[in-house]
Motif scaffolding. Structure first.
Motif, PDB file in Angstrom:
ATOM      1  N   GLY A   3      24.003 -61.186  19.711  1.00  0.00           N
ATOM      2  CA  GLY A   3      23.180 -60.136  19.124  1.00  0.00           C
ATOM      3  C   GLY A   3      22.207 -59.500  20.084  1.00  0.00           C
ATOM      4  N   ASP A   4      22.210 -59.901  21.355  1.00  0.00           N
ATOM      5  CA  ASP A   4      21.269 -59.350  22.328  1.00  0.00           C
ATOM      6  C   ASP A   4      21.833 -58.063  22.928  1.00  0.00           C
ATOM      7  OD1 ASP A   4      19.316 -58.862  24.194  1.00  0.00           O
ATOM      8  OD2 ASP A   4      19.260 -60.908  24.969  1.00  0.00           O
ATOM      9  N   SER A   5      21.137 -56.959  22.674  1.00  0.00           N
ATOM     10  CA  SER A   5      21.580 -55.663  23.200  1.00  0.00           C
ATOM     11  C   SER A   5      20.916 -55.310  24.532  1.00  0.00           C
ATOM     12  CB  SER A   5      21.287 -54.560  22.177  1.00  0.00           C
ATOM     13  OG  SER A   5      19.895 -54.475  21.913  1.00  0.00           O
ATOM     14  N   PHE A   6      20.109 -56.237  25.078  1.00  0.00           N
ATOM     15  CA  PHE A   6      19.419 -55.993  26.348  1.00  0.00           C
ATOM     16  C   PHE A   6      20.031 -56.771  27.510  1.00  0.00           C
ATOM     17  CE2 PHE A   6      14.920 -54.632  24.804  1.00  0.00           C
ATOM     18  CZ  PHE A   6      15.486 -53.622  24.044  1.00  0.00           C
ATOM     19  N   TYR A   7      20.408 -58.031  27.283  1.00  0.00           N
ATOM     20  CA  TYR A   7      20.854 -58.915  28.368  1.00  0.00           C
ATOM     21  C   TYR A   7      22.156 -59.601  27.954  1.00  0.00           C
ATOM     22  CZ  TYR A   7      15.877 -58.319  29.342  1.00  0.00           C
ATOM     23  OH  TYR A   7      14.629 -57.787  29.552  1.00  0.00           O
ATOM     24  N   ALA A  35      23.670 -57.442   9.992  1.00  0.00           N
ATOM     25  CA  ALA A  35      24.692 -58.479   9.851  1.00  0.00           C
ATOM     26  C   ALA A  35      24.664 -59.469  11.008  1.00  0.00           C
ATOM     27  CB  ALA A  35      26.073 -57.848   9.731  1.00  0.00           C
ATOM     28  N   LEU A  36      24.128 -59.057  12.173  1.00  0.00           N
ATOM     29  CA  LEU A  36      24.056 -59.965  13.315  1.00  0.00           C
ATOM     30  C   LEU A  36      22.731 -59.775  14.042  1.00  0.00           C
ATOM     31  CD1 LEU A  36      25.277 -62.155  15.049  1.00  0.00           C
ATOM     32  CD2 LEU A  36      26.384 -60.391  16.426  1.00  0.00           C
ATOM     33  N   PRO A  37      21.677 -60.401  13.539  1.00  0.00           N
ATOM     34  CA  PRO A  37      20.414 -60.357  14.269  1.00  0.00           C
ATOM     35  C   PRO A  37      20.497 -61.184  15.548  1.00  0.00           C
ATOM     36  CG  PRO A  37      20.254 -61.877  12.426  1.00  0.00           C
ATOM     37  CD  PRO A  37      21.599 -61.207  12.314  1.00  0.00           C
ATOM     38  N   LEU A  38      19.594 -60.916  16.465  1.00  0.00           N
ATOM     39  CA  LEU A  38      19.505 -61.723  17.679  1.00  0.00           C
ATOM     40  C   LEU A  38      19.381 -63.192  17.294  1.00  0.00           C
ATOM     41  CD1 LEU A  38      19.073 -61.764  20.827  1.00  0.00           C
ATOM     42  CD2 LEU A  38      16.630 -61.806  20.305  1.00  0.00           C
ATOM     43  N   GLN A  39      20.241 -64.014  17.853  1.00  0.00           N
ATOM     44  CA  GLN A  39      20.269 -65.429  17.479  1.00  0.00           C
ATOM     45  C   GLN A  39      19.269 -66.236  18.310  1.00  0.00           C
ATOM     46  OE1 GLN A  39      22.509 -66.755  14.676  1.00  0.00           O
ATOM     47  NE2 GLN A  39      21.684 -64.674  14.492  1.00  0.00           N
ATOM     48  N   VAL A  65      16.868 -70.736   9.770  1.00  0.00           N
ATOM     49  CA  VAL A  65      17.969 -71.258  10.585  1.00  0.00           C
ATOM     50  C   VAL A  65      18.716 -70.069  11.169  1.00  0.00           C
ATOM     51  CG1 VAL A  65      18.228 -73.389   9.256  1.00  0.00           C
ATOM     52  CG2 VAL A  65      19.523 -71.346   8.591  1.00  0.00           C
ATOM     53  N   LEU A  66      19.424 -70.307  12.250  1.00  0.00           N
ATOM     54  CA  LEU A  66      20.242 -69.274  12.877  1.00  0.00           C
ATOM     55  C   LEU A  66      21.611 -69.263  12.210  1.00  0.00           C
ATOM     56  CD1 LEU A  66      19.215 -69.883  16.584  1.00  0.00           C
ATOM     57  CD2 LEU A  66      18.555 -67.950  15.132  1.00  0.00           C
ATOM     58  N   GLN A  67      21.994 -68.096  11.710  1.00  0.00           N
ATOM     59  CA  GLN A  67      23.208 -68.011  10.895  1.00  0.00           C
ATOM     60  C   GLN A  67      24.481 -68.321  11.663  1.00  0.00           C
ATOM     61  OE1 GLN A  67      22.757 -63.814   9.813  1.00  0.00           O
ATOM     62  NE2 GLN A  67      24.549 -63.295  11.062  1.00  0.00           N
ATOM     63  N   GLU A  68      24.468 -68.160  12.984  1.00  0.00           N
ATOM     64  CA  GLU A  68      25.682 -68.385  13.758  1.00  0.00           C
ATOM     65  C   GLU A  68      25.744 -69.793  14.359  1.00  0.00           C
ATOM     66  OE1 GLU A  68      28.200 -66.218  13.923  1.00  0.00           O
ATOM     67  OE2 GLU A  68      27.015 -64.962  12.560  1.00  0.00           O
ATOM     68  N   ALA A  69      24.757 -70.650  14.041  1.00  0.00           N
ATOM     69  CA  ALA A  69      24.757 -72.007  14.602  1.00  0.00           C
ATOM     70  C   ALA A  69      25.941 -72.815  14.064  1.00  0.00           C
ATOM     71  CB  ALA A  69      23.453 -72.707  14.235  1.00  0.00           C
ATOM     72  N   PRO A  70      26.464 -73.731  14.862  1.00  0.00           N
ATOM     73  CA  PRO A  70      27.568 -74.573  14.379  1.00  0.00           C
ATOM     74  C   PRO A  70      27.164 -75.308  13.108  1.00  0.00           C
ATOM     75  CG  PRO A  70      27.259 -74.856  16.738  1.00  0.00           C
ATOM     76  CD  PRO A  70      26.105 -74.061  16.247  1.00  0.00           C
ATOM     77  N   ARG A  71      28.108 -75.520  12.253  1.00  0.00           N
ATOM     78  CA  ARG A  71      27.843 -76.180  10.968  1.00  0.00           C
ATOM     79  C   ARG A  71      27.450 -77.632  11.153  1.00  0.00           C
ATOM     80  NH1 ARG A  71      26.891 -72.308   7.290  1.00  0.00           N
ATOM     81  NH2 ARG A  71      28.503 -70.690   7.368  1.00  0.00           N
TER      82      ARG A  71
END
Length: 315
Positions: free
Chosen positions: A263-267, A279-283, A307-313
């Motif tokens: 989700g990082d649009s800078f780096y 739908a995809l904030p910076l994690q 919690v970070l939505q993309e973290a492993p379950r």
């Protein structure tokens, strides 16, 4: 000592102070401000003098004919921009007579600026809690979620800010990155460095640039301890303990190690400006804050509920 505003906070937003020249080619304060704010229609600006909305240090309203040189500073309320509502709420985790600690959502800036005024954590909290003097002790990027601290009164803000300046606050973050190329679950590492690892480089903010610059020829001024939390076939979940507080430090360090944050649009690459993708904030999440309270001497510890939505379950 800070110069107190003669105007109260209004709708959670403080008045703006403008430094005036004492001499110059402008016969009046109004003429100077009309040129200074050339992007505004002049009569619209001068009408604010007629309504008594531009005041001197003692609160006296100026007129459009007030001569230049009579006042060094004026105060006024900025006309609020037309804002698109950010549909995420700030959550108050702790409040006492000195300190407010909140969970800031992704996309919400810490303080007002540009196109975000009412849609900032500071203004929302001032209005929600009825605390017009509330001020941030530190800041989070607009894209980053998690723990954020505010001082209830101006006279206690300095003591809390000094903790951050002296690096007396233990800060813990979490991040989720795409699984790096060549990832070996039997020997987890980033760029050849096994976990836990410490990464250092020299970061500098450049005027007029949204991204920071890394200078490989200068001594490091930023340092992060990076620990492995979990990984699956998609992503890498890390815990980050910054030992310095440079702008975008965690985003830069992970990108440099081949694990740019999702989700990082800078780096590592600056992407074209685009509307927020909810739908995809910076994690990236400010997870924990620990410190000894400079006023009470008590040990304080705060942990985010997010919690970070993309973290492993599995953890």
């Amino acid at each position: 000592m800070a110069m107190l505003s003669p105007l109260p906070v209004r709708d959670g937003v403080g008045a703006t102070r403008l430094h005036l020249p004492l001499t110059g080619p402008w016969p009046t304060v109004g003429a100077f401000m009309a040129e200074r704010f050339f992007h505004l229609e002049p009569e619209r600006l001068l009408a604010r003098f007629d309504r008594g909305e531009i005041v001197a240090r003692d609160g006296t309203p100026l007129t459009r004919l007030t001569p230049l040189g009579e006042h060094e500073f004026v105060w006024y309320y900025r006309e609020p921009p037309v804002e698109r509502h950010i549909p995420f709420e700030v959550e108050v985790l702790h409040r006492d007579d000195d300190l407010v600690v909140v969970d800031k959502p992704h996309f919400l800036p810490t303080t007002p600026g540009g196109k975000y005024v009412q849609n900032s954590a500071l203004v929302r909290l001032r209005n929600l809690l009825g605390l017009p003097e509330l001020t941030p002790v530190h800041r989070l990027d607009r894209a980053t979620a998690g723990l954020l601290m505010f001082a209830v009164r101006p006279e206690v803000r300095g003591a809390y800010q000094l903790m951050f300046e002296r690096r007396e606050v233990e800060k813990v973050y979490e991040a989720v990155s795409a699984l790096p190329d060549g990832w070996d679950p039997a020997a987890p590492a980033l760029d050849g460095h096994p976990f836990p690892l410490v990464y250092r480089n020299h970061i500098e903010k450049r005027r007029g640039h949204v991204c920071v610059r890394v200078d490989a020829d200068r001594d490091p001024n930023s340092e992060t301890l990076i620990e492995l939390v979990a990984a699956d076939e998609r992503v890498l979940h890390t815990r980050l303990r910054p030992r310095s507080g440079k702008m975008h430090q965690l985003r830069v360090h992970l990108a440099a190690l081949g694990a740019g944050i999702l989700g990082d649009s800078f780096y590592p690459d600056l992407l074209p400006e685009a509307p927020d993708d909810h739908a995809l904030p910076l994690q990236l999440l400010a997870r924990e804050l620990r410190f000894v309270d400079p006023l009470s001497g008590r040990r304080r510890e705060f942990v985010t509920r997010r919690v970070l939505q993309e973290a492993p379950r599995t953890r």
